[in-house]
Write an enzyme that holds these catalytic residues in place. Structure first.
Site, PDB file in Angstrom:
ATOM      1  N   ASP A   9       0.789  -1.256   0.000  1.00 15.08           N
ATOM      2  CA  ASP A   9       0.000   0.000   0.000  1.00 15.08           C
ATOM      3  C   ASP A   9       0.811   1.292   0.000  1.00 15.08           C
ATOM      4  OD1 ASP A   9      -1.879  -1.988   0.223  1.00 15.08           O
ATOM      5  OD2 ASP A   9      -2.880  -1.205   1.990  1.00 15.08           O
ATOM      6  N   LYS A 122      -6.831  -4.894  -3.491  1.00 18.22           N
ATOM      7  CA  LYS A 122      -7.620  -5.471  -2.395  1.00 18.22           C
ATOM      8  C   LYS A 122      -8.608  -4.456  -1.837  1.00 18.22           C
ATOM      9  CE  LYS A 122      -4.057  -4.258   0.967  1.00 18.22           C
ATOM     10  NZ  LYS A 122      -4.827  -3.277   1.767  1.00 18.22           N
ATOM     11  N   CYS A 174      -2.205  -2.823   7.523  1.00 19.21           N
ATOM     12  CA  CYS A 174      -2.080  -3.724   6.381  1.00 19.21           C
ATOM     13  C   CYS A 174      -0.779  -4.521   6.367  1.00 19.21           C
ATOM     14  CB  CYS A 174      -2.286  -2.944   5.085  1.00 19.21           C
ATOM     15  SG  CYS A 174      -4.015  -2.397   4.934  1.00 19.21           S
TER      16      CYS A 174
HETATM   17  C1  VGL Z   1      -4.853   0.643   5.619  1.00 15.60           C
HETATM   18  C2  VGL Z   1      -6.445   1.608   6.982  1.00 15.60           C
HETATM   19  C3  VGL Z   1      -7.408   1.452   6.001  1.00 15.60           C
HETATM   20  C4  VGL Z   1      -3.423   0.232   5.427  1.00 15.60           C
HETATM   21  C5  VGL Z   1      -5.805   0.474   4.628  1.00 15.60           C
HETATM   22  O1  VGL Z   1      -2.958   0.188   4.277  1.00 15.60           O
HETATM   23  O2  VGL Z   1      -2.756  -0.053   6.444  1.00 15.60           O
HETATM   24  N1  VGL Z   1      -5.183   1.204   6.792  1.00 15.60           N
HETATM   25  N2  VGL Z   1      -7.068   0.895   4.832  1.00 15.60           N
END
Ligand code: VGL
Ligand code: ZN
Length: 231
Positions: A9, A122, A174
């Site tokens: 991410d 995702k 994540c």
């Molecule tokens: C994430 C909160 C919501 C992350 C993704 O990538 O850690 N955190 N969506």
């Protein structure tokens, strides 16, 4: 041993200065992550991308006030698997982030994506959270249920991967859940500490390290022997 690097991410919305859910220091991880991506010892390089529809259940704005304050409030979320819908979990609400086909969802240009073998998109199911690149919040892995574009576990096992090294953001969400699911799936799982940052700096990482250690995930450094010894 066969190693895979999973870059989690590294997207505009998780990075300062303009990300809607910016993680302190996230953009500054790029040089460390790029040197790992360039390491010849990784047999497989994967990136994940949080990729939500506008109506995603984790977005605070999709719930009525007053119990819709991002970071503070949570809502009840049901298992999307057809036979398990009575199973529920509390889900933290977040600011709107990483919406499909918006620039906030883009992987930041500082990351060298040319070597990525698989991009896992995702969090595409509107009704369930998916922090881990392997499975949704209820552990569903079937792409037909979780609306993910790939089965990461099969992708790695098909290529003979034994060890998974997880980097990126957020360390306390994540990255943590991806590393925990990797261990659950039977891989040796490692998180590279200097290649991750947390939503909650300090205490977020401290609690995460305890959870990771309890699950047998090792916490290593990018200049440590585990990386240096990869061939
Ligand atoms: C994430 C909160 C919501 C992350 C993704 O990538 O850690 N955190 N969506
Ligand atoms: Zn998200």
């Amino acid at each position: 041993m066969k190693a895979a690097l999973i870059v989690v991410d590294m997207q505009e919305d998780f990075c300062p200065p303009n990300g809607s859910l910016a993680v302190y220091g996230a953009r500054d991880l790029a040089p460390t992550i790029n040197s790992l991506l360039a390491h010849p010892g990784f047999a497989v390089r994967v990136a994940s991308q949080d990729y939500h529809p506008p109506g995603h259940i984790s977005f605070a704005t999709n719930h009525p006030p007053p119990n819709n304050r991002p970071f503070e409030c949570s809502i009840k979320m049901a298992n999307p698997a057809p036979s398990k819908q009575t199973e529920t979990q509390e889900q933290t609400l977040w600011p709107v982030h990483c919406v499909q086909q918006t620039s906030g969802a883009d992987i930041i240009p500082e990351i060298d994506t040319s070597k990525i073998d698989l991009l896992v998109k995702k969090g595409m199911h509107p009704l369930v959270e998916m922090y881990s690149a392997f499975a949704d919040a209820f552990g569903n892995q079937d792409p037909a249920i979780v609306s993910v574009n790939a089965n990461l576990r099969s992708f790695l096992t098909d290529r003979g991967v034994t060890d998974v090294f997880v980097v990126g953001v957020a360390g306390d969400f994540c990255v943590k859940h991806t590393a925990l699911d990797a261990a659950k799936a039977g891989f040796r799982s490692h998180v590279v500490q200097d290649a991750t940052e947390c939503v909650v700096p300090g205490s977020g990482w401290k609690e995460t390290t305890q959870e990771l250690a309890a699950a047998g995930v090792s916490i290593i450094q990018s200049d440590g022997p585990e990386i240096a010894d990869l061939i």
